[in-house]
Structures are given as C-alpha cells and as structure tokens.
Design an enzyme around this catalytic site. Structure first.
Site, mmCIF file in Angstrom:
data_model
loop_
_atom_site.group_PDB
_atom_site.id
_atom_site.type_symbol
_atom_site.label_atom_id
_atom_site.label_comp_id
_atom_site.label_asym_id
_atom_site.label_seq_id
_atom_site.Cartn_x
_atom_site.Cartn_y
_atom_site.Cartn_z
ATOM 1 N N ALA A 1 0.823 -1.211 0.000
ATOM 2 C CA ALA A 1 0.000 0.000 0.000
ATOM 3 C C ALA A 1 0.857 1.260 0.000
ATOM 4 O O ALA A 1 0.612 2.197 -0.771
ATOM 5 C CB ALA A 1 -0.933 -0.002 1.209
ATOM 6 N N VAL A 2 1.889 1.300 0.844
ATOM 7 C CA VAL A 2 2.748 2.482 0.902
ATOM 8 C C VAL A 2 3.632 2.565 -0.338
ATOM 9 O O VAL A 2 3.853 3.646 -0.887
ATOM 10 C CB VAL A 2 3.590 2.479 2.188
ATOM 11 C CG1 VAL A 2 4.600 3.634 2.179
ATOM 12 C CG2 VAL A 2 2.698 2.586 3.414
ATOM 13 N N ARG B 1 15.029 4.143 13.026
ATOM 14 C CA ARG B 1 14.561 5.440 13.522
ATOM 15 C C ARG B 1 15.335 5.946 14.730
ATOM 16 O O ARG B 1 15.628 7.135 14.829
ATOM 17 C CB ARG B 1 13.060 5.366 13.853
ATOM 18 C CG ARG B 1 12.187 5.265 12.619
ATOM 19 C CD ARG B 1 10.732 5.062 12.999
ATOM 20 N NE ARG B 1 9.895 4.861 11.809
ATOM 21 C CZ ARG B 1 8.694 4.318 11.836
ATOM 22 N NH1 ARG B 1 8.167 3.923 12.990
ATOM 23 N NH2 ARG B 1 8.007 4.168 10.719
ATOM 24 N N CYS C 1 4.000 7.273 11.360
ATOM 25 C CA CYS C 1 2.962 8.110 10.760
ATOM 26 C C CYS C 1 2.325 9.071 11.757
ATOM 27 O O CYS C 1 2.115 10.254 11.459
ATOM 28 C CB CYS C 1 1.890 7.234 10.116
ATOM 29 S SG CYS C 1 1.295 5.886 11.171
ATOM 30 N N GLY D 1 -3.197 1.849 8.712
ATOM 31 C CA GLY D 1 -1.878 1.860 9.323
ATOM 32 C C GLY D 1 -1.357 0.468 9.607
ATOM 33 O O GLY D 1 -0.146 0.262 9.741
ATOM 34 N N LYS E 1 7.037 5.007 20.567
ATOM 35 C CA LYS E 1 7.581 5.565 19.324
ATOM 36 C C LYS E 1 7.303 7.063 19.266
ATOM 37 O O LYS E 1 8.187 7.865 18.923
ATOM 38 C CB LYS E 1 6.940 4.897 18.104
ATOM 39 C CG LYS E 1 7.429 3.508 17.778
ATOM 40 C CD LYS E 1 6.656 2.967 16.575
ATOM 41 C CE LYS E 1 6.997 1.533 16.269
ATOM 42 N NZ LYS E 1 6.192 0.995 15.144
ATOM 43 N N HIS F 1 -5.339 9.414 10.171
ATOM 44 C CA HIS F 1 -5.151 9.387 11.619
ATOM 45 C C HIS F 1 -5.572 10.725 12.216
ATOM 46 O O HIS F 1 -5.278 11.786 11.660
ATOM 47 C CB HIS F 1 -3.682 9.149 11.970
ATOM 48 C CG HIS F 1 -3.193 7.766 11.701
ATOM 49 N ND1 HIS F 1 -4.020 6.729 11.332
ATOM 50 C CD2 HIS F 1 -1.935 7.237 11.769
ATOM 51 C CE1 HIS F 1 -3.290 5.624 11.177
ATOM 52 N NE2 HIS F 1 -2.027 5.914 11.447
#
Length: 339
Positions: free
Chosen positions: A14-15, A99, A128, A159, A212, A241
């Site tokens: 999807a992304v 990250r 996100c 998500g 996160k 979101h």
C-alpha cells in the site's frame, strides 16, 4: 532538480504504491524502478499512464541507483538498506528499523531537513502518527517553547496494512447481516469499536506505538527536555489518523496567535471555525498532502496551555509523501551521495 535513478523497495504494498503515485504527481525527476519479493517479481504496478515491471529485490539490486525508497518491512530494511548504502545509494526507510539509530537522521522535511546534512547513507522516515504531530508542533515550539505534550490518537486501520482494511470491511458486512465478527488481524473486533492497543505492550505498560511517539518526537525536534505522554487507539476508519493534542508552553501563546502561526506553517492547513462546524476530519485528509489542524483553544486548567485536533492521511503524509519529500530535500541540498 537533476535527474536521478530511484528504486522503490516494497513497491507492491500500500505504501509502495502510494510512493509511486506521489513520485508521479510531484513530477519527481527520476528514472523509477520498482522492487519487491520474489513472490511479486514479474507483476506490474501503474506509473505515469503505463506499467512498470516489478523486479525481485536482491543483494546486488542497488548498483547504479542514487536513491532507494524502502517500504518493505523492518527485517527487509535491516538486511538490504546497508547493502544499498554500501553500493552508494542513499536509503530513505519507512520501517522502524533505523529510527532511533543515532547514526541515522529521523526526518520530517518541514521540521528538521537540516539533519539530512549528517546522513551516512540511511535516513529514517518517522512513524505516521509522529509525523503529523511534529509538523504542527514545531512552529509553535519555535514561538513559545513546548514543555509538555499529552496526545491521544485515533488511528485508521490502513496503518496496519491491507489485511486490516479487508478485516474491517468484512466485519461490517457480517455484523450488518446478523453474523458474528471474526477478528484475525486485531485481537478484538474493530468494526464499530475502538481498540486502545496499537502494537505490543512494553514493560512500562505503554504500547510500542506510544513509545515511538515519545522517543521519535524528541529526536526530530532535537529537544530531549520535551515531556510527552501518549495513548494510541485504533478506530474503525479506513484512512486518516486523528490526534487530540494538549500542549503546555514555557511562554504565553494564545489560540489566535497559534492559528496565525499555523496558517503560515509549511505543510499545515488550518480548518478551525467551530461555530460553523468546520474542523478537520479523516474524510477531509484522505488523499491530501497537508496536515490539518483545528479545534485550537486555550486549556483553561493550566498556564500557557493549548488544545488542538490534528488530522492527516497516514499513508500519504504519514509515509509515502514524507519519504519523497526527504528525497527531494536530498537533491536540493546536494546530498545524494553516501559519505
């Protein structure tokens, strides 16, 4: 911008598909090549009115590429991102693998594009829910300095991925026809329900998703003194979101001043006229690039406090668009090279 060669790893997801769409819509100056697992190799993905044949992602796939946009999962990124960087290709990775690595910049271009200057070949795309929040918080932090943030999120099933979208669709159909909802992707029924759990629970009883947001926000904003607590909730929405954010500042900042600052902030669109029932909603954000902010008002229980409501498309700004914007910033800053 000069023309470059871009690999999209995970192009059939999807992304990944949204990355291709964003590259096309923004007329990104690149030759684009899609990659995916052996299972998807040979399939086709749409791009610029034609179709691109998906290649199998292999260890030697990145030779001759300038930039690689990864959205293929953490384990794939851990294996292939260093190989891509070693071949001279700058990686923008959408997973959580890099990250919090101190050697990897964690970047939202509207907030900290300057951190790209010290990249060593791998750049992390944030979570996100973190991305949309910091886009709105950074200009306010510059104006009045943030002391504390309390955020509650209302996150769409997209998500979690395509399987979660299908699960919500199937559960709605089954429940509306008098049948029982069968949860498979989520631990409980998601249709007509809210789940106060995103990802696994940690030893401190926060979820991984909540931590996160705490840790990534501090890294992106470059300020460990910001105190932040989060509660993340999955809701039966397909795309977009939403976040309820309460902010305490060091200096006074009125709601009117905050609206004026955000109205001029890059990547932000203010929708805030409650008397006319104008405020951001997920259906407004779906398919849009901006982060929408509304319900800006004083917190009457604390000095220098504000409340606001933040909404964005989690697949677009929350993933694909932010990654492409990082790639654009790399080109603009002449950083398409691995030190």
């Amino acid at each position: 911008m000069s023309r470059v060669k871009v690999a999209v790893a995970g192009a059939t997801g999807a992304v990944g598909r949204e990355m291709l769409k964003v590259l096309e819509q923004r007329d990104f100056p690149a030759e684009v090549v899609p990659f995916a697992s052996a299972r998807s190799a040979g399939s086709a993905v749409p791009f610029k009115g034609a179709e691109l044949t998906v290649r199998e992602l292999k260890e030697d796939s990145f030779k001759g590429f300038d930039i690689a946009l990864f959205s293929a999962g953490g384990s794939t990124s851990e294996k292939f991102a260093p190989l891509a960087a070693k071949s001279g290709c700058v990686v923008v990775d959408n997973s959580s693998a890099w990250r919090m690595d101190p050697a990897c910049p964690l970047v939202v271009p509207e907030v900290n594009a300057h951190d790209l200057d010290w990249h060593k070949g791998i750049i992390a795309n944030p979570n996100c829910s973190t991305i949309q929040m910091v886009v709105a918080l950074k200009p306010l932090h510059d104006a009045a300095r943030i002391k504390r943030v309390i955020v509650s999120t209302y996150q769409a099933v997209s998500g979690t991925g395509q399987k979660a979208i299908v699960e919500l669709e199937n559960q709605v159909r089954r429940l509306m026809s008098g049948q029982e909802a069968v949860p498979e992707v989520y631990p409980h029924q998601i249709a007509f329900n809210c789940l106060p759990q995103i990802d696994v629970f940690l030893d401190n009883d926060y979820t991984k998703e909540e931590m996160k947001m705490v840790n990534e926000t501090k890294k992106i904003m470059g300020d460990d003194s910001i105190r932040l607590t989060a509660t993340t909730v999955r809701v039966p929405v397909f795309y977009g979101h939403s976040e309820s954010v309460n902010v305490e500042f060091e200096k006074p900042l009125s709601a009117k001043q905050a609206r004026a600052i955000l109205a001029q902030a890059p990547g932000v669109r203010v929708l805030d006229n409650p008397r006319e029932r104008i405020y951001p909603m997920p259906i407004d954000a779906a398919g849009q690039d901006e982060t929408f902010v509304g319900r800006i008002r004083q917190d009457e229980t604390v000095e220098n406090g504000l409340n606001m409501w933040i909404v964005a498309d989690n697949i677009r700004k929350g993933a694909a668009l932010n990654a492409v914007q990082i790639a654009e910033a790399l080109i603009e800053r002449d950083l398409v090279r691995v030190p």
